[in-house]
Write an enzyme that holds these catalytic residues in place. Structure first.
Site, PDB file in Angstrom:
ATOM      1  N   LYS A  96      10.500  -4.347 -46.924  1.00  0.00           N
ATOM      2  CA  LYS A  96      10.448  -4.603 -45.575  1.00  0.00           C
ATOM      3  C   LYS A  96       9.408  -5.422 -45.208  1.00  0.00           C
ATOM      4  O   LYS A  96       8.322  -5.372 -45.600  1.00  0.00           O
ATOM      5  CB  LYS A  96      10.068  -3.177 -45.036  1.00  0.00           C
ATOM      6  CG  LYS A  96       9.951  -3.206 -43.707  1.00  0.00           C
ATOM      7  CD  LYS A  96       9.542  -1.871 -42.998  1.00  0.00           C
ATOM      8  CE  LYS A  96       9.237  -1.993 -41.325  1.00  0.00           C
ATOM      9  NZ  LYS A  96       7.874  -2.137 -41.157  1.00  0.00           N
ATOM     10  N   GLY A 157       2.913   1.804 -33.199  1.00  0.00           N
ATOM     11  CA  GLY A 157       2.008   2.787 -32.814  1.00  0.00           C
ATOM     12  C   GLY A 157       1.751   3.265 -31.243  1.00  0.00           C
ATOM     13  O   GLY A 157       0.952   3.921 -30.964  1.00  0.00           O
ATOM     14  N   ALA A 184       9.316   0.462 -34.823  1.00  0.00           N
ATOM     15  CA  ALA A 184       7.937   0.603 -34.074  1.00  0.00           C
ATOM     16  C   ALA A 184       8.059   0.645 -32.537  1.00  0.00           C
ATOM     17  O   ALA A 184       9.053   0.343 -32.012  1.00  0.00           O
ATOM     18  CB  ALA A 184       7.106  -0.940 -34.150  1.00  0.00           C
ATOM     19  N   GLY A 185       7.249   1.313 -32.184  1.00  0.00           N
ATOM     20  CA  GLY A 185       6.980   1.828 -30.749  1.00  0.00           C
ATOM     21  C   GLY A 185       7.635   3.161 -30.137  1.00  0.00           C
ATOM     22  O   GLY A 185       7.583   3.395 -29.005  1.00  0.00           O
ATOM     23  N   ASN A 206       7.225   6.334 -38.008  1.00  0.00           N
ATOM     24  CA  ASN A 206       6.107   6.925 -38.862  1.00  0.00           C
ATOM     25  C   ASN A 206       4.845   7.662 -38.080  1.00  0.00           C
ATOM     26  O   ASN A 206       5.214   9.111 -37.972  1.00  0.00           O
ATOM     27  CB  ASN A 206       5.484   5.757 -39.426  1.00  0.00           C
ATOM     28  CG  ASN A 206       4.453   6.311 -40.568  1.00  0.00           C
ATOM     29  OD1 ASN A 206       4.008   5.495 -41.376  1.00  0.00           O
ATOM     30  ND2 ASN A 206       4.130   7.647 -40.840  1.00  0.00           N
ATOM     31  N   THR A 207       4.379   6.864 -37.103  1.00  0.00           N
ATOM     32  CA  THR A 207       3.404   7.346 -36.401  1.00  0.00           C
ATOM     33  C   THR A 207       3.702   8.739 -35.696  1.00  0.00           C
ATOM     34  O   THR A 207       3.076   9.823 -35.478  1.00  0.00           O
ATOM     35  CB  THR A 207       2.681   6.278 -35.469  1.00  0.00           C
ATOM     36  OG1 THR A 207       1.990   5.229 -36.503  1.00  0.00           O
ATOM     37  CG2 THR A 207       1.413   6.853 -34.751  1.00  0.00           C
TER      38      THR A 207
END
EC number: 2.8.1.10
Length: 260
Positions: A96, A157, A184-185, A206-207
């Site tokens: 990645k 994040g 992401a986001g 993830n977050t």
């Protein structure tokens, strides 16, 4: 099933391995998500010696496919070097690719990204590039040999969800044969469902899971959302309208309702 570089997977939810309250919660969340691909930072793995060995053992216990990343890299040379080290350490040609261009927004350096992707593809890597939603950048990555493209929904994040739906829809329309992953986001299960409803093949999180009050339960919620979004897309969503359209038939309506 979703195809990543010639391999078939049943889960459309990729998950990161950082930021969890404990290693045990990380393992339980990954299991609850039903994820088959887990991203791992080379820096996390190599930091601390013995601690890195323990972390790697926990990942191996899950029986998942590992997708190393170049998180934190800010130059082409740094990203390429990290990718080569990851290939040696993890025994995989998958990477990645992240080349960060701005410290505040963590926006990708798209020029450096294309350069690094080209070099890595030529070196035998299967590159999963983290990029913006810009179509021209995505097309350059495909031209460089990337079979997967991973545009963001919003900054890493931020938990804002999809901020440029039209651009993501255009990517799907113009790159029908490329595996597209929103990366992401995303902050809520509904955000993930929306990405799958647009026809994206998968999402990477993830977050949103790691920082939830109950990471394991949230992982399960995202699993269901991704499944629902894909089913909705395959079922054929109705088009949005600017005006109302009655759903109740007028046949059989009492005659006095028609009297003005």
């Amino acid at each position: 099933m979703v195809n990543f570089c010639g391999k078939e997977f049943s889960s459309r939810l990729l998950i990161g391995s950082a930021l969890y309250e404990s290693p045990a919660i990380m393992q339980d969340a990954i299991r609850a998500a039903g994820a088959e691909i887990v991203t791992v930072s080379l820096r996390r793995e190599t930091a601390g010696g013995k601690a890195g060995d323990v972390f790697w053992s926990l990942i191996r216990e899950l029986g998942v496919t590992v997708l190393p990343n170049t998180a934190g890299c800010r130059t082409v040379r740094e990203a390429v070097t990290t990718a080569r080290l990851a290939r040696e350490l993890f025994g995989t040609s998958w990477i990645k690719l992240e080349v960060i261009g701005d410290n505040d927004t963590l926006q990708p350096d798209v020029v450096g990204l294309v350069e690094a992707a080209t070099e890595l593809v030529n070196d035998g890597f299967e590159v999963f590039p983290y990029c913006t939603e810009d179509l021209s950048v995505a097309m350059r990555l495909v031209d460089a040999g990337c079979k997967v493209v991973m545009p963001w929904a919003a900054p890493i994040g931020s938990a804002r969800g999809i901020t440029n739906r039209d651009a993501l829809r255009l990517l799907r329309d113009r790159l029908p044969d490329i595996t597209l992953v929103v990366d992401a986001g995303l902050g809520a299960p509904s955000h993930a469902a929306a990405a799958l409803e647009l026809g994206f093949d998968a999402v990477l999180l993830n977050t949103a899971i790691a920082k939830a009050a109950d990471s394991v339960a949230m992982a399960g919620a995202f699993k269901l959302a991704v499944e629902a979004g894909r089913i909705a897309y395959e079922s054929g969503l109705m088009d949005a309208r600017d005006f109302a359209s009655p759903s109740t038939p007028v046949i059989g309506t009492p005659f006095w309702h028609a009297v003005s």
